[in-house]
Write a protein that holds these residues in place. Structure first.
Motif, short mmCIF file in Angstrom:
data_model
loop_
_atom_site.label_atom_id
_atom_site.label_comp_id
_atom_site.label_asym_id
_atom_site.label_seq_id
_atom_site.Cartn_x
_atom_site.Cartn_y
_atom_site.Cartn_z
N PHE A 1 0.83 -1.21 0.00
CA PHE A 1 0.00 0.00 0.00
C PHE A 1 0.86 1.26 0.00
N SER A 2 1.86 1.31 0.87
CA SER A 2 2.74 2.48 0.93
C SER A 2 3.55 2.61 -0.35
N SER A 3 3.98 1.48 -0.93
CA SER A 3 4.73 1.53 -2.19
C SER A 3 3.86 2.05 -3.33
N SER A 4 2.58 1.69 -3.30
CA SER A 4 1.66 2.18 -4.34
C SER A 4 1.54 3.70 -4.29
N LEU A 5 1.47 4.25 -3.07
CA LEU A 5 1.36 5.71 -2.94
C LEU A 5 2.66 6.39 -3.34
N SER A 6 3.80 5.81 -2.95
CA SER A 6 5.08 6.39 -3.37
C SER A 6 5.22 6.34 -4.88
N GLY A 7 4.76 5.25 -5.48
CA GLY A 7 4.82 5.11 -6.93
C GLY A 7 4.01 6.17 -7.65
N THR A 8 2.89 6.57 -7.06
CA THR A 8 2.08 7.63 -7.65
C THR A 8 2.85 8.94 -7.70
N LEU A 9 3.51 9.27 -6.60
CA LEU A 9 4.30 10.51 -6.55
C LEU A 9 5.45 10.46 -7.56
N LEU B 1 13.31 13.36 -8.05
CA LEU B 1 14.31 14.44 -8.16
C LEU B 1 14.68 14.76 -9.61
N ALA B 2 14.46 13.82 -10.53
CA ALA B 2 14.92 14.00 -11.92
C ALA B 2 14.44 15.29 -12.58
N PRO B 3 13.17 15.72 -12.41
CA PRO B 3 12.74 16.96 -13.09
C PRO B 3 13.50 18.20 -12.66
N TYR B 4 14.15 18.16 -11.50
CA TYR B 4 14.87 19.34 -11.01
C TYR B 4 16.30 19.39 -11.52
N ASN C 1 3.80 21.27 -5.79
CA ASN C 1 4.13 21.47 -4.37
C ASN C 1 5.25 20.52 -3.99
N PRO C 2 6.50 20.84 -4.39
CA PRO C 2 7.63 19.92 -4.13
C PRO C 2 7.85 19.58 -2.65
N PRO C 3 7.75 20.56 -1.72
CA PRO C 3 7.98 20.18 -0.31
C PRO C 3 6.99 19.12 0.18
N LEU C 4 5.71 19.27 -0.18
CA LEU C 4 4.71 18.29 0.24
C LEU C 4 4.97 16.95 -0.43
N LEU D 1 7.88 15.67 -1.40
CA LEU D 1 9.01 15.01 -0.74
C LEU D 1 8.64 14.55 0.67
N GLY D 2 7.87 15.37 1.38
CA GLY D 2 7.47 15.00 2.73
C GLY D 2 6.63 13.73 2.75
N LEU D 3 5.64 13.66 1.85
CA LEU D 3 4.80 12.46 1.78
C LEU D 3 5.61 11.25 1.31
N PHE D 4 6.53 11.49 0.37
CA PHE D 4 7.34 10.38 -0.12
C PHE D 4 8.17 9.77 1.00
#
Length: 430
Positions: free
Chosen positions: A82-90, A161-164, A236-239, A241-244
């Protein structure tokens, strides 16, 4: 209860559905009456939504058809999925933005080339990794399972991080693609190894299918939550990264708990080393739960003498004199030697599983003796250590083997990393 029921009719038969249901048949007015043990309330609960959920998502015959650690592992595995699925979305959102989605200046051709390069490098990485570490994925399933998930989180972090870093976007995405390809190989192979462990009725296909159903359900739940997250994290990059990082911590912790809960009854090098050391020190053989609890699930980088099993003859002996030393005063279907800083075992074609276990025990004992040597202490030749290991096992292995069987270890097969070389030698050299 049985005597009261018998007043209405004699007992004709009993039946059960694994350990979940038990029924009795009584004669009644020329026919049969079927009654469930435990009463009508239990029967209603058995037909509830929970019963239907179990039928859809758990293997047939659960819990008797799976290993005792099945439920504990699956609960933690569900949490990590479940957590991997959410990280994958980000990570997916970041990859799409980096590829030019929403950017009017981006071209379809550039995005397509980037995706093709990522997939191509991933395919090459998958082939190389399967060739390089394929055999280790069976014997060290716990470590590689955890390694795969750590690598997966690293890959998703790189995608975020790649887009930055526009000048290096393609390189970063391709590297992440290689990591994810390795995750696919390691994750799929170790999942298969764990399924073999969990299947207690040769029901590998059913367990795999139900595991797929569980993962699909978790991904659906993750998809629904992702629909709520996407509007919040966009631009919203800070959010993001925080959620990730939050999901990554949950993911890694759940994975650690999942692999730590697995109790393998077959011996690999790590578990055999733990059991052997404890037996030689205390005279007691650890049970599978005790040994698995002490087995490390992370790769260790401590300095130790490596053990290589099933090597070619020339990796053990390189002359007639060395062959005579290796064969001296023992008649086991294996040869041991120390070459190039490794303890090597050459296996005979007639060796049984018990012979393999004994050879591995001796190799591990020699490795431990060489690792614990102090530079200023007395130094014994490698061949002296080999002969000492034979003497030690001659006096202890039979008792040790009986202890393994009594403790509940499965000695019909092992997960030791034996290579395929088998050698026949003449015994008259000793």
């Amino acid at each position: 209860m049985a005597s009261a029921a018998a007043g209405d009719g004699s007992l004709l038969a009993t039946e059960r559905y694994g350990s979940a249901e038990r029924w009795r048949y009584y004669s009644r007015e020329g026919g049969m009456e079927r009654r469930r043990e435990g009463g009508e309330g239990q029967q209603q609960r058995g037909n509830s939504l929970v019963g239907a959920f179990k039928s859809v998502f758990l293997p047939q015959g659960y819990p008797d058809s799976v290993s005792p650690d099945y439920l504990h592992y699956q609960l933690w595995d569900t949490a990590q999925a479940f957590s991997s699925s959410l990280s994958g979305t980000l990570a997916t959102q970041a990859s799409l933005r980096g590829a030019g989605v929403g950017d009017q200046e981006a071209t379809v051709a550039a995005a397509t080339i980037t995706w093709l390069l990522r997939d191509g490098t991933g395919m090459l990485g998958r082939i190389v990794f399967a060739w390089w570490k394929g055999i280790k994925l069976d014997s060290e399933a716990k470590k590689w399972r955890l390694f795969a998930d750590v690598l997966n989180d690293m890959a998703m972090f790189m995608e975020i991080l790649a887009p930055y870093f526009p000048p290096f976007y393609t390189l970063i995405v391709c590297t992440a693609g290689v990591f994810k390809a390795l995750v696919g190989v390691a994750g799929g192979a170790t999942r298969a190894a764990l399924t073999v462990h969990q299947a207690r009725r040769d029901n590998l296909a059913d367990i795999s299918a139900k595991d797929g159903s569980q993962e699909t359900l978790v991904n659906l739940a993750g998809l629904l939550l992702s629909l709520l997250l996407i509007p919040l994290v966009t631009d919203n990059p800070p959010l993001t990264l925080g959620l990730f990082f939050l999901f990554t911590v949950l993911h890694l912790f759940s994975n650690y708990k999942a692999v730590s809960s697995v109790v393998m009854e077959t011996l690999n090098e790590s578990r055999l080393s733990i059991v052997l050391r404890h037996y030689l020190r205390d005279g007691r053989v650890l049970t599978p739960p005790e040994a698995n609890q002490r087995e490390p699930v992370f790769f260790e980088f401590k300095k130790s003498v490596a053990v290589k099993l099933g090597v070619r003859l020339q990796e053990v002996v390189q002359s007639r004199e060395e062959l005579s030393l290796a064969l001296r005063r023992h008649h086991q279907p294996f040869l041991l030697g120390v070459k190039n800083g490794c303890v090597c075992v050459c296996l005979g074609s007639t060796a049984s599983v018990h012979d393999e276990i004994r050879a591995a025990c001796q190799a591990l004992w020699i490795s431990s003796a060489l690792t614990s040597r102090t530079p200023g202490g007395p130094q014994h030749s490698h061949w002296e250590l080999v002969h000492e290991s034979h003497q030690l096992m001659d006096s202890t292995f039979a008792t040790f083997l009986k202890g393994l069987e009594a403790a509940g270890w499965d000695l019909r097969r092992t997960l030791l990393d034996w290579d395929e070389w088998r050698v026949d030698w003449k015994t008259k050299h000793n």
